[in-house]
Motif scaffolding. Structure first.
Motif, mmCIF file in Angstrom:
data_model
loop_
_atom_site.group_PDB
_atom_site.id
_atom_site.type_symbol
_atom_site.label_atom_id
_atom_site.label_comp_id
_atom_site.label_asym_id
_atom_site.label_seq_id
_atom_site.Cartn_x
_atom_site.Cartn_y
_atom_site.Cartn_z
ATOM 1 N N VAL A 17 0.841 -1.199 0.000
ATOM 2 C CA VAL A 17 0.000 0.000 0.000
ATOM 3 C C VAL A 17 0.875 1.248 0.000
ATOM 4 O O VAL A 17 0.687 2.155 -0.813
ATOM 5 C CB VAL A 17 -0.975 0.000 1.197
ATOM 6 C CG1 VAL A 17 -1.708 1.332 1.296
ATOM 7 C CG2 VAL A 17 -1.968 -1.151 1.078
ATOM 8 N N ALA A 18 1.855 1.300 0.894
ATOM 9 C CA ALA A 18 2.746 2.465 0.968
ATOM 10 C C ALA A 18 3.510 2.645 -0.341
ATOM 11 O O ALA A 18 3.658 3.772 -0.837
ATOM 12 C CB ALA A 18 3.717 2.313 2.132
ATOM 13 N N GLY A 19 3.969 1.553 -0.926
ATOM 14 C CA GLY A 19 4.678 1.630 -2.203
ATOM 15 C C GLY A 19 3.782 2.156 -3.314
ATOM 16 O O GLY A 19 4.199 2.987 -4.118
ATOM 17 N N VAL A 21 1.108 4.063 -2.959
ATOM 18 C CA VAL A 21 0.831 5.475 -2.703
ATOM 19 C C VAL A 21 2.043 6.320 -3.095
ATOM 20 O O VAL A 21 1.894 7.389 -3.697
ATOM 21 C CB VAL A 21 0.422 5.694 -1.218
ATOM 22 C CG1 VAL A 21 0.360 7.172 -0.868
ATOM 23 C CG2 VAL A 21 -0.917 5.013 -0.939
ATOM 24 N N PHE A 22 3.227 5.834 -2.807
ATOM 25 C CA PHE A 22 4.443 6.567 -3.182
ATOM 26 C C PHE A 22 4.576 6.662 -4.700
ATOM 27 O O PHE A 22 4.924 7.723 -5.241
ATOM 28 C CB PHE A 22 5.683 5.903 -2.570
ATOM 29 C CG PHE A 22 6.950 6.645 -2.847
ATOM 30 C CD1 PHE A 22 7.181 7.889 -2.267
ATOM 31 C CD2 PHE A 22 7.912 6.119 -3.694
ATOM 32 C CE1 PHE A 22 8.350 8.597 -2.520
ATOM 33 C CE2 PHE A 22 9.085 6.809 -3.956
ATOM 34 C CZ PHE A 22 9.305 8.048 -3.374
ATOM 35 N N VAL A 23 4.307 5.571 -5.399
ATOM 36 C CA VAL A 23 4.363 5.595 -6.867
ATOM 37 C C VAL A 23 3.332 6.576 -7.419
ATOM 38 O O VAL A 23 3.612 7.334 -8.356
ATOM 39 C CB VAL A 23 4.181 4.175 -7.451
ATOM 40 C CG1 VAL A 23 3.929 4.216 -8.949
ATOM 41 C CG2 VAL A 23 5.396 3.314 -7.130
ATOM 42 N N ALA A 24 2.125 6.582 -6.834
ATOM 43 C CA ALA A 24 1.102 7.540 -7.269
ATOM 44 C C ALA A 24 1.590 8.971 -7.061
ATOM 45 O O ALA A 24 1.377 9.837 -7.917
ATOM 46 C CB ALA A 24 -0.207 7.310 -6.512
ATOM 47 N N PHE A 25 2.255 9.222 -5.949
ATOM 48 C CA PHE A 25 2.817 10.545 -5.688
ATOM 49 C C PHE A 25 3.877 10.913 -6.732
ATOM 50 O O PHE A 25 3.867 12.016 -7.282
ATOM 51 C CB PHE A 25 3.412 10.613 -4.268
ATOM 52 C CG PHE A 25 4.415 11.710 -4.093
ATOM 53 C CD1 PHE A 25 4.019 13.036 -4.095
ATOM 54 C CD2 PHE A 25 5.756 11.416 -3.947
ATOM 55 C CE1 PHE A 25 4.955 14.065 -3.961
ATOM 56 C CE2 PHE A 25 6.695 12.428 -3.802
ATOM 57 C CZ PHE A 25 6.288 13.752 -3.814
ATOM 58 N N LEU A 26 4.796 9.985 -7.016
ATOM 59 C CA LEU A 26 5.847 10.267 -7.994
ATOM 60 C C LEU A 26 5.271 10.539 -9.380
ATOM 61 O O LEU A 26 5.642 11.529 -10.035
ATOM 62 C CB LEU A 26 6.840 9.097 -8.074
ATOM 63 C CG LEU A 26 7.784 8.917 -6.905
ATOM 64 C CD1 LEU A 26 8.662 7.684 -7.125
ATOM 65 C CD2 LEU A 26 8.652 10.139 -6.704
ATOM 66 N N LEU A 27 4.368 9.677 -9.828
ATOM 67 C CA LEU A 27 3.765 9.875 -11.146
ATOM 68 C C LEU A 27 2.965 11.174 -11.207
ATOM 69 O O LEU A 27 3.037 11.906 -12.194
ATOM 70 C CB LEU A 27 2.874 8.688 -11.508
ATOM 71 C CG LEU A 27 3.595 7.374 -11.809
ATOM 72 C CD1 LEU A 27 2.580 6.250 -12.013
ATOM 73 C CD2 LEU A 27 4.505 7.515 -13.013
#
Length: 140
Positions: A17-19, A21-27
């Motif tokens: 989940v954290a990964g 969310v982090f990928v969504a933030f980066l993209l």
């Protein structure tokens, strides 16, 4: 389809989940950077602070993280999370436009239009990510 794949749990671990969310933030941040560059190319002033990376990257992080918390709460407490999110997500995106509308007073139409597009871009990227890492079928 094999019986094994049909019985696999749809619950995701906190690292996944954290990964996600982090990928969504980066993209989202990358897409917002592209929107900011295009807005400047179309005439938004260079000194329009909301289009500076320090502004939109921070607010993108808040939006993606806040959205993930909201998604998790709806999954946990709603008897019909799919139905609720179908109404809640567009409503929250539209409400997130409100602060940007106050910037029209500065006379900056191109920059504000870019900001509104950024809100939509974050939602378009984040919602499918939440759906993948926090599936609604496993909410209860």
């Amino acid at each position: 389809m094999s019986r094994v794949s049909e019985t696999l749990p749809t619950r995701r671990g906190p690292i996944m989940v954290a990964g996600g969310v982090f990928v969504a933030f980066l993209l989202s941040s990358l897409v917002n950077a592209l929107i900011a560059v295009l807005a400047h190319a179309l005439g938004a002033p260079d000194d329009f602070r909301p289009l500076e990376p320090s502004s939109y990257v921070f607010l993108t992080a808040l939006g993606v993280l806040g959205g993930s918390v909201g998604w998790a709460l709806v999954r946990r407490f709603s008897s019909d999370p799919e139905r609720l999110l179908r109404r809640l997500v567009p409503s929250v995106v539209v409400l997130s436009f409100v602060p940007d509308f106050f910037l029209f007073g500065e006379g900056e139409v191109t920059g504000v239009g870019a900001l509104l597009l950024m809100h939509v871009a974050v939602a378009v990227i984040a919602v499918p990510t939440y759906r993948r890492v926090m599936p609604l079928s496993s909410a209860r």
